[in-house]
Design a protein around this motif. Structure first.
Motif, PDB file in Angstrom:
ATOM      1  N   LYS A  74       0.814  -1.251  -0.073  1.00  0.00           N
ATOM      2  CA  LYS A  74      -0.001   0.012   0.011  1.00  0.00           C
ATOM      3  C   LYS A  74       0.817   1.127  -0.074  1.00  0.00           C
ATOM      4  O   LYS A  74       0.333   2.414  -0.347  1.00  0.00           O
ATOM      5  CB  LYS A  74      -0.907  -0.020   1.139  1.00  0.00           C
ATOM      6  CG  LYS A  74      -0.501  -0.047   2.691  1.00  0.00           C
ATOM      7  CD  LYS A  74      -1.213  -0.170   3.814  1.00  0.00           C
ATOM      8  CE  LYS A  74      -0.888  -0.445   5.036  1.00  0.00           C
ATOM      9  NZ  LYS A  74      -1.625  -0.548   6.208  1.00  0.00           N
ATOM     10  N   GLN A  75       2.118   1.198   0.502  1.00  0.00           N
ATOM     11  CA  GLN A  75       3.004   2.293   0.499  1.00  0.00           C
ATOM     12  C   GLN A  75       3.309   2.978  -1.037  1.00  0.00           C
ATOM     13  O   GLN A  75       3.962   3.971  -0.958  1.00  0.00           O
ATOM     14  CB  GLN A  75       3.987   2.081   1.143  1.00  0.00           C
ATOM     15  CG  GLN A  75       5.514   1.274   0.839  1.00  0.00           C
ATOM     16  CD  GLN A  75       4.975  -0.130   0.817  1.00  0.00           C
ATOM     17  OE1 GLN A  75       4.003  -0.563   1.299  1.00  0.00           O
ATOM     18  NE2 GLN A  75       5.858  -1.227   0.254  1.00  0.00           N
ATOM     19  N   LEU A  76       3.156   1.752  -1.837  1.00  0.00           N
ATOM     20  CA  LEU A  76       3.585   2.314  -3.237  1.00  0.00           C
ATOM     21  C   LEU A  76       2.494   3.082  -4.003  1.00  0.00           C
ATOM     22  O   LEU A  76       2.730   3.702  -5.152  1.00  0.00           O
ATOM     23  CB  LEU A  76       3.603   1.015  -4.253  1.00  0.00           C
ATOM     24  CG  LEU A  76       4.706  -0.033  -3.668  1.00  0.00           C
ATOM     25  CD1 LEU A  76       4.677  -1.107  -4.662  1.00  0.00           C
ATOM     26  CD2 LEU A  76       5.967   0.493  -3.420  1.00  0.00           C
ATOM     27  N   VAL A  77       1.246   3.384  -3.455  1.00  0.00           N
ATOM     28  CA  VAL A  77       0.336   4.304  -3.923  1.00  0.00           C
ATOM     29  C   VAL A  77      -0.120   5.555  -2.997  1.00  0.00           C
ATOM     30  O   VAL A  77       0.481   5.607  -2.037  1.00  0.00           O
ATOM     31  CB  VAL A  77      -0.971   3.364  -4.219  1.00  0.00           C
ATOM     32  CG1 VAL A  77      -0.865   2.254  -5.341  1.00  0.00           C
ATOM     33  CG2 VAL A  77      -1.710   2.968  -3.136  1.00  0.00           C
ATOM     34  N   ASP A  78      -0.848   6.165  -3.564  1.00  0.00           N
ATOM     35  CA  ASP A  78      -1.226   7.608  -2.595  1.00  0.00           C
ATOM     36  C   ASP A  78      -1.424   7.378  -1.571  1.00  0.00           C
ATOM     37  O   ASP A  78      -2.162   6.601  -0.754  1.00  0.00           O
ATOM     38  CB  ASP A  78      -2.657   8.252  -3.282  1.00  0.00           C
ATOM     39  CG  ASP A  78      -2.172   9.220  -4.366  1.00  0.00           C
ATOM     40  OD1 ASP A  78      -1.002   9.790  -4.597  1.00  0.00           O
ATOM     41  OD2 ASP A  78      -2.934   9.307  -5.508  1.00  0.00           O
TER      42      ASP A  78
END
Length: 288
Positions: free
Chosen positions: A188-192
């Motif tokens: 999830k840290q890869l998206v906004d």
């Protein structure tokens, strides 16, 4: 074929394995442009070239391994046939131009039997999802429903060069507030991220309640690697259906849940196939 440096002629670093010893060296890269002209030499050319000047004697029969980095083209293409030649101060055709063969043991990589990469020289795969699946946690009308999406891209998805957006659309009847929608994912840290400091580490997509779609923007410079599984889930509310709602993809593609990948100006659109049973996303069954 492109090389780093905005497609210009430049000095290129390479690594070599010579007689069991690793070493670094430099060669001259000459970029062949789309108009078949070398960038700075203004000479006719049919392909880009790398020139190396050996600093040691390479004996007949010896194996010397050389590696260097280039930047792949943005459009898909089949394998090319690189060639090698050697010239000396007294003989411009010391070893004539000879086609090189690729390693037969390094042809492609796969995920669940689907091709996600190819190690043949300069094969550029189509920018797409080699694997895609979507499912749900509840088929009951009015329930909160966790939608789970699993994707495997054929190319690197990153925040730059170009920016990447992933959209899931046509989630018929789904309900959620317009705006950002939290996702759950190990990546999830890869998206906004959320703008609130208390939301640090959370990932979000943008929910459009008018066309029933969720869009994620990749914000990490390293991104999601080609062949890497990216799985995430998000929660919507099922409609209060008066009759059973089924995703009849076999009747019309417009009845399928859509999947879109945008990389700058490039766009790839697909649909999720039919998944039988109540776990097929947005299948809603009327309570008996």
């Amino acid at each position: 074929m492109e090389a780093p440096g905005s497609g210009q002629d430049h000095t290129t670093k390479f690594a070599a394995d010579y007689r069991g010893q690793s070493t670094l060296g430099y060669g001259e890269w000459f970029q062949c442009t789309s108009s078949n002209q070398s960038c700075t030499r203004q000479q006719s050319c049919s392909s880009s070239e790398l020139y190396l000047r050996p600093a040691n004697i390479i004996s007949a029969g010896e194996i010397t391994r050389i590696s260097f980095q280039i930047r792949n083209a943005l459009v898909e293409q089949q394998a090319v046939s690189p060639s090698i030649s050697v010239r000396t101060a007294t003989n411009a055709n010391y070893i004539p131009k000879t086609s090189m063969s690729s390693s037969g043991s390094l042809v492609s990589s796969s995920f669940l039997g689907l091709q996600t990469g190819d190690f043949s020289p300069l094969v550029i795969l189509k920018k797409r999802f080699a694997f895609s699946k979507i499912s749900q946690s509840s088929s009951r009308p009015g329930d909160l429903n966790s939608i789970t999406v699993s994707l495997v891209p054929s190319v690197l998805l990153t925040a730059k060069n170009p920016a990447t957006f992933i959209s899931i659309s046509n989630l018929m009847g789904a309900k959620s507030a317009q705006g950002k929608l939290a996702i759950q994912s190990p990546l999830k840290q890869l998206v906004d991220p959320g703008s609130n400091p208390q939301e640090a580490g959370q990932g979000y997509g943008y929910w459009n309640d008018e066309d029933k779609s969720l869009t994620l923007r990749v914000v990490d410079d390293q991104g999601i690697a080609a062949g890497q599984l990216f799985a995430f889930s998000f929660t919507i509310k099922n409609p209060w259906a008066l009759t059973d709602q089924n995703m009849r993809c076999s009747d019309s593609a417009s009845l399928c849940i859509g999947l879109q990948l945008k990389l700058g100006d490039y766009s790839f659109s697909d649909t999720f196939g039919v998944v039988s049973g109540v776990n097929e996303a947005m299948n809603v069954k009327v309570r008996p």
